[in-house]
Design a protein around this motif. Structure first.
Motif, short mmCIF file in Angstrom:
data_model
loop_
_atom_site.label_atom_id
_atom_site.label_comp_id
_atom_site.label_asym_id
_atom_site.label_seq_id
_atom_site.Cartn_x
_atom_site.Cartn_y
_atom_site.Cartn_z
N ASP A 56 -5.15 -9.90 7.46
CA ASP A 56 -4.24 -9.82 8.60
C ASP A 56 -2.79 -9.54 8.20
OD1 ASP A 56 -6.10 -10.27 10.65
OD2 ASP A 56 -6.08 -12.43 10.27
N LEU A 57 -2.56 -9.27 6.93
CA LEU A 57 -1.19 -9.13 6.44
C LEU A 57 -0.45 -7.93 7.00
CD1 LEU A 57 -1.61 -10.05 2.67
CD2 LEU A 57 -0.51 -11.40 4.46
N ASP A 58 -1.17 -6.88 7.36
CA ASP A 58 -0.53 -5.63 7.78
C ASP A 58 -0.76 -5.31 9.26
OD1 ASP A 58 -3.22 -5.32 7.36
OD2 ASP A 58 -3.07 -3.32 6.48
N LYS A 59 -1.19 -6.31 10.04
CA LYS A 59 -1.50 -6.07 11.45
C LYS A 59 -0.47 -6.74 12.36
CE LYS A 59 -6.56 -5.93 11.01
NZ LYS A 59 -7.82 -6.61 11.39
N ASP A 60 0.01 -5.97 13.33
CA ASP A 60 0.80 -6.52 14.42
C ASP A 60 -0.07 -6.38 15.66
OD1 ASP A 60 2.50 -7.06 16.54
OD2 ASP A 60 4.25 -6.20 15.55
N LEU A 89 3.84 -8.00 -0.84
CA LEU A 89 3.00 -8.33 -1.98
C LEU A 89 3.07 -9.81 -2.30
CD1 LEU A 89 1.09 -7.39 -4.20
CD2 LEU A 89 3.10 -6.93 -5.64
N THR A 90 4.24 -10.41 -2.15
CA THR A 90 4.35 -11.85 -2.44
C THR A 90 3.43 -12.66 -1.54
OG1 THR A 90 6.31 -11.86 -1.01
CG2 THR A 90 6.68 -11.81 -3.40
N GLU A 91 3.24 -12.22 -0.31
CA GLU A 91 2.36 -12.94 0.61
C GLU A 91 0.90 -12.74 0.23
OE1 GLU A 91 1.71 -15.51 3.92
OE2 GLU A 91 3.35 -15.11 2.53
N PHE A 149 -3.87 -0.87 1.37
CA PHE A 149 -2.96 -1.49 0.42
C PHE A 149 -2.62 -0.58 -0.75
CE2 PHE A 149 -5.19 -5.58 1.88
CZ PHE A 149 -4.24 -5.80 2.87
N GLY A 150 -3.21 0.60 -0.77
CA GLY A 150 -2.94 1.57 -1.83
C GLY A 150 -2.18 2.77 -1.31
N ASN A 151 -2.42 3.92 -1.92
CA ASN A 151 -1.79 5.18 -1.54
C ASN A 151 -2.88 6.24 -1.56
OD1 ASN A 151 -0.56 7.78 -1.80
ND2 ASN A 151 1.36 6.83 -2.41
N ASP A 152 -3.37 6.64 -0.38
CA ASP A 152 -4.51 7.56 -0.34
C ASP A 152 -4.11 9.02 -0.39
OD1 ASP A 152 -3.57 8.05 2.21
OD2 ASP A 152 -5.31 7.19 3.25
N ASP A 190 7.41 -14.12 -7.65
CA ASP A 190 8.41 -13.60 -6.71
C ASP A 190 8.53 -12.08 -6.71
OD1 ASP A 190 9.04 -16.20 -5.95
OD2 ASP A 190 10.57 -16.42 -7.52
N SER A 191 7.81 -11.41 -7.57
CA SER A 191 7.91 -9.95 -7.63
C SER A 191 7.24 -9.30 -6.44
CB SER A 191 7.27 -9.42 -8.92
OG SER A 191 7.22 -8.00 -8.90
N GLU A 192 7.93 -8.36 -5.80
CA GLU A 192 7.34 -7.60 -4.70
C GLU A 192 6.73 -6.29 -5.20
OE1 GLU A 192 6.79 -8.54 -1.82
OE2 GLU A 192 8.23 -10.09 -1.25
#
Length: 566
Positions: free
Chosen positions: A285-289, A300-302, A336-339, A487-489
């Protein structure tokens, strides 16, 4: 930690309708799966999870079962299944079936009887309630939109369906229902199947009060997920385990929305005797509004926080399922990648990042060749019941902009995962000689198994090496997990440890070139590059620049007797 075969296995999920058509009717089938067993054996997987193959009217693509002891006609016959099972076992491959017993089809014989009269012997196999003041019994909503209650004029009562109205929920509070489910499970295990993935299994026990739930702004009904993790769910699973599952050497995995690691332990801890492992959905659900029907950038930290919490909190008291994709989720390389420019590199990086963690990997068909999301042009192209219901509710009834709705579905529709498997560059991607039941992704001429089989640097060969690497290194199978650079994004890095052996995994989630530096307090002897998605010249393991979407995994030894991260 107890060692078992299912902890050391790699699972390959097959969506039968879209995997391989063996008879030219445009739909995948059991003979098509059997024809590809050599490919799956070559890939190195151990277990094949088949999405539902049981008799079904296909309101929800097989997740509405009308006969639990019969094969769906379009998939073949029971003889075809028996042959598939025998051929798989001959190759050392195990078969995991999809057990869908929170609900059945409304065409199942039990429900046909149940709706005939209020005093029918099968009435209590399902959840029937009187309405309240001419309205539904409560305000629960279906996962596919609208009310979770369907009025049935034959007996002037409502039945519960947390999903489609053609998927009435079974009443697990009835001991007869539980005995029937146990008989079904025993029947398949006696046939020789090696376990079950249990669909929405933490929904089987409802609060007997059936209370109203909170309604979100702009919604008519409460989220039916409030019925998850009900009051008797553990009692029912322990009963199933004690009476049936414990008698066989099998694996079980539960689909369990709405769980935290603390809740999960009650399902999978070894002393609980319920399930071996489960699927959670926190990272999905990290990328859904959902309110705006839009994609949002994920942090990425989440992602690291969620995955690391599951790794640490289950610890030695449970077991993780590792997955990016399944039949209900969009393609990970598009998510989450680059297609585009970094399609190959990011697909390899994502696999490395997740499948070197502790748990059982689940690879979804086509993931091993980097299959991408499908940009369907019109609503007529979709087959997913969830999308079609949402279209009626959001566009037709509420007047939401159609193009906005379609943009959202291009990112998140379940049909992204259900386009046909891309075997080669021939017509229909080599999936079928007929007209496929759903459109083939047009990029199949570039992305397919045949092309990657001959390319030793392909995503496919990388997955094969990654699977082999897991099996050859016990630190990957059973080692502890510790996140570094939290903490790295840009960089996802962690360390696996078993005795004095360590594994360092470093993954760049960006198109940038960040510098990786190993924390100074980690004492080690020189590391050996185990696997990576770029050519690496000799250099220190402790400090290096990462190229776009680069990943590296180093095997090393600790110089201290006892390993601890600060």
């Amino acid at each position: 930690m107890k060692k078992t075969w299912w902890k050391e296995s790699v699972v390959y999920q097959i969506y039968p309708r879209s995997f391989k058509d063996g008879n030219g009717d445009g739909s995948g089938d059991l003979r098509g799966i059997a024809a590809k067993l050599d490919y799956l054996q070559w890939l190195g997987v151990d277990v094949l999870w088949l999405c539902p193959i049981f008799q079904s009217p296909n309101d929800d693509n097989g997740y509405d079962i009308s006969d639990y002891r019969a094969i769906m006609a379009e998939f073949g016959t029971m003889a075809d299944f028996d042959e598939l099972l025998a051929q798989a076992h001959r190759r050392g491959l195990k078969i995991l079936l999809d057990l869908v017993v929170n609900h059945s089809s409304d065409e199942h014989a039990w429900f046909v009887e149940s709706r005939k009269s209020r005093d029918n012997p099968y009435r209590d196999f399902y959840i029937w309630k009187e309405g309240k003041n001419g309205q539904e019994p409560n305000n629960w909503g279906s996962a596919f939109g609208g009310s979770a209650w369907q009025y049935d004029p034959a007996t002037a009562m409502y039945y519960l369906h947390c999903f489609s109205k053609k998927q009435p929920d079974l009443n697990w509070d009835n001991p007869a229902v539980r005995r029937e489910v146990q008989d079904i499970v025993r029947w398949w295990l006696d046939k020789g199947v090696d376990g079950f993935r249990m669909d929405v299994i933490n929904l089987i026990s409802k609060d007997p009060r059936f209370p109203d739930g909170p309604v979100a702004p702009g919604k008519l009904y409460a989220d039916c997920s409030l019925a998850l993790n009900g009051p008797r769910v553990h009692e029912y699973l322990r009963e199933l385990h004690q009476n049936v599952l414990s008698k066989y050497d099998i694996m079980t995995v539960g689909e369990t929305g709405g769980v935290t690691p603390a809740i999960a332990r009650d399902y999978v801890a070894e002393n609980r005797a319920e399930l071996n492992m489960l699927f959670h959905f926190e990272h999905m659900d990290l990328d859904k509004d959902r309110e705006r029907l839009a994609q949002k950038p994920f942090r990425l930290t989440e992602l690291k926080r969620i995955l690391s919490t599951w790794q640490k909190d289950l610890g030695d008291d449970g077991w993780n399922s590792l997955y990016w994709n399944n039949h209900d989720q969009p393609r990970v390389v598009s998510r989450f990648g680059n297609d585009q420019e970094y399609w190959e590199k990011s697909a390899k990086m994502l696999a490395t990042c997740l499948y070197l963690q502790r748990g059982t990997p689940y690879i979804y068909q086509g993931e091993e060749i980097g299959m991408t999301n499908m940009a369907f042009e019109t609503i007529a192209d979709y087959r997913d019941i969830g999308v079609l219901h949402a279209y009626q509710e959001e566009v037709v009834q509420k007047g939401r902009d159609c193009q906005e709705f379609l943009r959202y579905q291009r990112h998140f529709s379940r049909d992204n995962a259900r386009t046909p498997m891309q075997w080669d560059d021939s017509a229909n991607a080599g999936f079928s000689g007929g007209t496929p039941w759903i459109k083939v992704n047009p990029n199949y001429r570039r992305i397919n198994v045949s092309a990657q089989m001959t390319d030793r640097e392909s995503i496919l060969h990388y997955y094969r090496r990654l699977i082999k690497t897991r099996k050859e290194n016990e630190v990957i199978l059973y080692g502890s997990y510790d996140l570094i650079l939290a903490d790295s994004e840009e960089i996802y890095a962690y360390i696996r440890a078993l005795d004095k052996q360590g594994l360092l995994v470093v993954c760049n989630f960006t198109a940038q070139t960040p510098l990786f530096e190993l924390p100074e307090h980690i004492r080690y002897s020189a590391g050996q590059l185990l696997i990576g998605n770029y050519t690496v010249t000799d250099g220190p393991m402790a400090r290096f620049s990462l190229r776009p979407y680069e990943c590296r995994a180093y095997l090393f030894s600790f110089t201290e007797e006892i390993y601890r991260l600060k």
